[in-house]
Scaffold this motif. Structure first.
Motif, PDB file in Angstrom:
ATOM      1  N   MET A 125      26.395  -5.691 -18.653  1.00 32.62           N
ATOM      2  CA  MET A 125      26.525  -4.368 -18.047  1.00 32.62           C
ATOM      3  C   MET A 125      25.818  -4.326 -16.688  1.00 32.62           C
ATOM      4  N   PHE A 126      24.674  -4.996 -16.599  1.00 34.17           N
ATOM      5  CA  PHE A 126      23.942  -5.047 -15.333  1.00 34.17           C
ATOM      6  C   PHE A 126      24.816  -5.669 -14.241  1.00 34.17           C
ATOM      7  N   TYR A 127      25.391  -6.831 -14.530  1.00 36.90           N
ATOM      8  CA  TYR A 127      26.230  -7.498 -13.528  1.00 36.90           C
ATOM      9  C   TYR A 127      27.515  -6.708 -13.262  1.00 36.90           C
ATOM     10  N   ASN A 128      28.038  -6.064 -14.280  1.00 35.41           N
ATOM     11  CA  ASN A 128      29.226  -5.222 -14.096  1.00 35.41           C
ATOM     12  C   ASN A 128      28.913  -4.067 -13.142  1.00 35.41           C
ATOM     13  N   ASN A 129      27.756  -3.450 -13.298  1.00 29.26           N
ATOM     14  CA  ASN A 129      27.355  -2.356 -12.407  1.00 29.26           C
ATOM     15  C   ASN A 129      27.148  -2.848 -10.981  1.00 29.26           C
ATOM     16  N   LYS A 130      26.537  -4.025 -10.836  1.00 31.03           N
ATOM     17  CA  LYS A 130      26.370  -4.606  -9.500  1.00 31.03           C
ATOM     18  C   LYS A 130      27.745  -4.876  -8.880  1.00 31.03           C
ATOM     19  N   GLY A 131      28.675  -5.358  -9.693  1.00 29.81           N
ATOM     20  CA  GLY A 131      30.031  -5.603  -9.205  1.00 29.81           C
ATOM     21  C   GLY A 131      30.716  -4.317  -8.784  1.00 29.81           C
ATOM     22  N   ALA A 132      30.512  -3.249  -9.553  1.00 29.40           N
ATOM     23  CA  ALA A 132      31.119  -1.956  -9.198  1.00 29.40           C
ATOM     24  C   ALA A 132      30.566  -1.449  -7.873  1.00 29.40           C
ATOM     25  N   ASP A 133      29.267  -1.640  -7.649  1.00 26.65           N
ATOM     26  CA  ASP A 133      28.675  -1.246  -6.368  1.00 26.65           C
ATOM     27  C   ASP A 133      29.304  -2.038  -5.223  1.00 26.65           C
ATOM     28  N   ALA A 134      29.472  -3.344  -5.410  1.00 22.34           N
ATOM     29  CA  ALA A 134      30.091  -4.181  -4.378  1.00 22.34           C
ATOM     30  C   ALA A 134      31.543  -3.770  -4.149  1.00 22.34           C
TER      31      ALA A 134
ATOM     32  N   LEU B 143      32.807  -0.786  -4.472  1.00 24.15           N
ATOM     33  CA  LEU B 143      32.799   0.449  -3.680  1.00 24.15           C
ATOM     34  C   LEU B 143      32.529   0.174  -2.207  1.00 24.15           C
ATOM     35  N   ARG B 144      31.777  -0.887  -1.937  1.00 25.11           N
ATOM     36  CA  ARG B 144      31.496  -1.266  -0.546  1.00 25.11           C
ATOM     37  C   ARG B 144      32.640  -2.107   0.043  1.00 25.11           C
ATOM     38  N   LYS B 145      33.657  -2.365  -0.782  1.00 20.36           N
ATOM     39  CA  LYS B 145      34.802  -3.210  -0.409  1.00 20.36           C
ATOM     40  C   LYS B 145      34.384  -4.645  -0.118  1.00 20.36           C
ATOM     41  N   ASP B 146      33.319  -5.060  -0.758  1.00 28.21           N
ATOM     42  CA  ASP B 146      32.847  -6.441  -0.680  1.00 28.21           C
ATOM     43  C   ASP B 146      33.413  -7.163  -1.908  1.00 28.21           C
ATOM     44  N   TYR B 147      34.665  -7.549  -1.798  1.00 28.61           N
ATOM     45  CA  TYR B 147      35.394  -8.091  -2.951  1.00 28.61           C
ATOM     46  C   TYR B 147      34.864  -9.457  -3.391  1.00 28.61           C
ATOM     47  N   THR B 148      34.344 -10.238  -2.469  1.00 30.57           N
ATOM     48  CA  THR B 148      33.798 -11.549  -2.831  1.00 30.57           C
ATOM     49  C   THR B 148      32.578 -11.373  -3.739  1.00 30.57           C
ATOM     50  N   SER B 149      31.674 -10.482  -3.347  1.00 35.82           N
ATOM     51  CA  SER B 149      30.486 -10.228  -4.179  1.00 35.82           C
ATOM     52  C   SER B 149      30.889  -9.574  -5.497  1.00 35.82           C
ATOM     53  N   ALA B 150      31.828  -8.640  -5.433  1.00 33.29           N
ATOM     54  CA  ALA B 150      32.280  -7.970  -6.658  1.00 33.29           C
ATOM     55  C   ALA B 150      32.825  -9.002  -7.641  1.00 33.29           C
ATOM     56  N   TYR B 151      33.657  -9.907  -7.134  1.00 31.99           N
ATOM     57  CA  TYR B 151      34.202 -10.968  -7.980  1.00 31.99           C
ATOM     58  C   TYR B 151      33.077 -11.782  -8.628  1.00 31.99           C
ATOM     59  N   ALA B 152      32.098 -12.174  -7.831  1.00 31.88           N
ATOM     60  CA  ALA B 152      30.995 -12.990  -8.343  1.00 31.88           C
ATOM     61  C   ALA B 152      30.215 -12.261  -9.432  1.00 31.88           C
ATOM     62  N   TYR B 153      29.957 -10.964  -9.242  1.00 33.27           N
ATOM     63  CA  TYR B 153      29.222 -10.194 -10.249  1.00 33.27           C
ATOM     64  C   TYR B 153      30.041 -10.019 -11.527  1.00 33.27           C
ATOM     65  N   PHE B 154      31.323  -9.689 -11.397  1.00 29.36           N
ATOM     66  CA  PHE B 154      32.160  -9.517 -12.589  1.00 29.36           C
ATOM     67  C   PHE B 154      32.308 -10.841 -13.334  1.00 29.36           C
ATOM     68  N   ARG B 155      32.446 -11.920 -12.579  1.00 36.92           N
ATOM     69  CA  ARG B 155      32.543 -13.246 -13.193  1.00 36.92           C
ATOM     70  C   ARG B 155      31.277 -13.546 -13.995  1.00 36.92           C
ATOM     71  N   GLU B 156      30.126 -13.254 -13.406  1.00 38.51           N
ATOM     72  CA  GLU B 156      28.855 -13.490 -14.105  1.00 38.51           C
ATOM     73  C   GLU B 156      28.767 -12.646 -15.372  1.00 38.51           C
TER      74      GLU B 156
END
Length: 193
Positions: free
Chosen positions: A9-18, A20-33
């Motif tokens: 859930m922590f990494y999912n939330n970090k991914g959701a924040d990314a 929203l910032r349209k930082d899809y590379t970081s979002a992908y990395a967080y969701f993957r984690e």
């Protein structure tokens, strides 16, 4: 809740924040984690599908949403995202079929109508609110939240006897002392009017 679920859930939330910032590379990395930690975390799969869709990887998005639905076939969020993808890619008939199922599930859920009733109350649309709470009651007579909603609407429209009646029913359906006490205070307040 397990440590594994909390970390996912922590990494999912970090991914959701990314996201929203349209930082899809970081979002992908967080969701993957998140999904490496908990592969059964359907929300992570849904969010990963959103990243794929926004990045133009429509086939991967579709597979990801379908995987999320394989984990949780009742996920309305996964279904809606899949329908949106189908609409976006010109598959309107498939999208409409999914949205019809979503609408049916929502209309069969008393909490959906409680939520709609509360939204109507915020707008002071008392008749519409009453309609939603009555629909929720027809679907399930065991939820104290439904009776509470009815009591509040009747209070707002000045039907204090009906309000007291529904507060009593809410108290009878409450499953914990805190809610019972809350409803009793409201009943006492109405007695003193």
């Amino acid at each position: 809740m397990s440590k594994q679920a909390v970390m996912a859930m922590f990494y999912n939330n970090k991914g959701a924040d990314a996201l929203l910032r349209k930082d899809y590379t970081s979002a992908y990395a967080y969701f993957r984690e998140a999904l490496l930690i908990d592969p059964n975390f359907d929300s992570g799969w849904i969010n990963l599908g959103i990243v794929y869709r926004l990045s133009g990887y429509f086939n991967q998005a579709e597979k990801t949403y379908q995987h999320a639905l394989g984990l949780n076939s009742d996920s309305l969020t996964a279904s809606e995202n899949l329908a949106y993808l189908y609409t976006f890619t010109g598959r309107e008939e498939e999208a409409e079929a999914i949205l019809a199922k979503v609408e049916y599930k929502r209309n069969s859920n008393p909490y959906y109508h409680v939520n709609l009733g509360e939204q109507e109350m915020e707008q002071e649309h008392w008749d519409q609110a009453l309609g939603h709470f009555r629909r929720a009651l027809a679907l399930d007579r065991s939820k104290h939240e439904v009776y509470f909603g009815l009591a509040r609407v009747y209070f707002e429209i000045g039907e204090l006897q009906q309000s007291k009646r529904y507060f009593k029913q809410a108290k009878n359906k409450a499953h914990n002392r805190q809610n019972e006490d809350k409803y009793q205070h409201k009943i006492d307040f109405l007695r003193n009017l």
